[in-house]
Design a protein around this motif. Structure first.
Motif, PDB file in Angstrom:
ATOM      1  N   SER A   5       1.072  -1.057  -0.037  1.00  0.00           N
ATOM      2  CA  SER A   5       0.055   0.145  -0.195  1.00  0.00           C
ATOM      3  C   SER A   5       0.754   1.312  -0.210  1.00  0.00           C
ATOM      4  N   ALA A   6       0.831   2.115  -1.057  1.00  0.00           N
ATOM      5  CA  ALA A   6       1.658   3.532  -1.016  1.00  0.00           C
ATOM      6  C   ALA A   6       1.454   4.323   0.047  1.00  0.00           C
ATOM      7  N   CYS A  13      -0.989   9.664  -0.156  1.00  0.00           N
ATOM      8  CA  CYS A  13      -2.028   9.324  -1.065  1.00  0.00           C
ATOM      9  C   CYS A  13      -3.354   8.877  -0.003  1.00  0.00           C
ATOM     10  N   ARG A  14      -2.991   9.367   1.286  1.00  0.00           N
ATOM     11  CA  ARG A  14      -3.880   9.026   2.226  1.00  0.00           C
ATOM     12  C   ARG A  14      -5.200   9.839   1.973  1.00  0.00           C
ATOM     13  N   LEU A  37       1.338   0.949  -4.670  1.00  0.00           N
ATOM     14  CA  LEU A  37       0.490   1.422  -5.604  1.00  0.00           C
ATOM     15  C   LEU A  37      -0.746   1.843  -4.404  1.00  0.00           C
ATOM     16  N   CYS A  38      -1.479   2.890  -4.970  1.00  0.00           N
ATOM     17  CA  CYS A  38      -2.606   3.217  -4.105  1.00  0.00           C
ATOM     18  C   CYS A  38      -3.821   2.949  -5.038  1.00  0.00           C
ATOM     19  N   PRO A  39      -4.831   1.905  -4.701  1.00  0.00           N
ATOM     20  CA  PRO A  39      -5.592   1.750  -5.439  1.00  0.00           C
ATOM     21  C   PRO A  39      -6.953   3.097  -5.423  1.00  0.00           C
ATOM     22  N   GLU A  40      -6.996   3.782  -4.444  1.00  0.00           N
ATOM     23  CA  GLU A  40      -8.250   4.700  -4.542  1.00  0.00           C
ATOM     24  C   GLU A  40      -7.736   5.825  -5.317  1.00  0.00           C
ATOM     25  N   ARG A  49      -9.252  13.753   0.501  1.00  0.00           N
ATOM     26  CA  ARG A  49     -10.572  13.012   0.193  1.00  0.00           C
ATOM     27  C   ARG A  49     -11.345  12.955   1.427  1.00  0.00           C
ATOM     28  N   LYS A 103      -2.295  -1.685   4.182  1.00  0.00           N
ATOM     29  CA  LYS A 103      -2.851  -1.113   5.251  1.00  0.00           C
ATOM     30  C   LYS A 103      -4.044  -1.479   6.176  1.00  0.00           C
ATOM     31  N   SER A 106      -8.437  -0.175   6.136  1.00  0.00           N
ATOM     32  CA  SER A 106      -9.146   0.710   5.128  1.00  0.00           C
ATOM     33  C   SER A 106     -10.266  -0.092   4.237  1.00  0.00           C
ATOM     34  N   THR A 108     -10.606  -0.292   1.303  1.00  0.00           N
ATOM     35  CA  THR A 108      -9.841  -0.680   0.000  1.00  0.00           C
ATOM     36  C   THR A 108      -8.723  -1.870   0.421  1.00  0.00           C
ATOM     37  N   CYS A 109      -7.852  -1.510   1.284  1.00  0.00           N
ATOM     38  CA  CYS A 109      -6.596  -2.255   1.748  1.00  0.00           C
ATOM     39  C   CYS A 109      -6.715  -2.832   2.775  1.00  0.00           C
TER      40      CYS A 109
END
Ligand code: SF4
Length: 158
Positions: A5-6, A13-14, A37-40, A49, A103, A106, A108-109
């Protein structure tokens, strides 16, 4: 090469715009042993965000179209999340990556525990959407909390 997770290795990217520095994980990236990489963000979401959570089901339910990812304002961000997850999964498959460090918590992660969709800080058992998708592909998923031995081995510190 592993996936990471980036946000765990110094990338801004958080959702809250905070940067997490981790010397060992950043070393893995600089030695080209980990791909951050950060998928979001890859799905098109901005930094910073609004925070988002899975609402109305599990990560698998989101993947299958039965639940959504909503941000705290009520905006549906399912499409962006799925787009980013598909990109990361495709990259992992293309590069033959077999292991990931992701991470915790999350939507996502996350791995093992995620927020319950009420934005009240309550955790429930479950995985993020990327984690669920990677596990389906047979990828070994670690988190920042249980990756110490793996990182040591990758850095040839034992
Ligand atoms: S937990 Fe995943 S989606 Fe969230 S900022 Fe980190 S890399 Fe991006």
């Amino acid at each position: 090469m592993i996936l990471i997770s980036a946000c765990l290795c110094g990338v801004n990217c958080r959702h809250d715009g905070c940067i997490i520095e981790n010397e060992k994980l950043q070393k893995l990236v600089s030695q080209r042993k980990a791909l951050p990489l950060c998928p979001e963000v890859l799905g098109g979401r901005s930094v910073p965000r609004e925070p988002a959570e899975i609402v109305g089901g599990s990560a698998d339910d989101v993947i299958n179209g039965f639940a959504k990812v909503m941000d705290i304002t009520g905006k549906d961000v399912t499409d962006e999340t799925i787009t980013g997850v598909l990109y990361v999964v495709a990259t992992v498959k293309k590069l033959g990556i077999k292991t990931a460090i992701l991470k915790t918590k999350s939507p996502t992660c996350g791995m093992g525990k995620i927020f319950d969709g009420s934005f009240s800080g309550k955790l429930i058992d479950g995985n993020g959407i990327l984690t669920a998708a990677l596990l389906k592909e047979g990828i070994d998923v670690y988190t920042e909390d249980n990756c110490a031995e793996l990182v040591k081995k990758l850095l040839n510190e034992e």
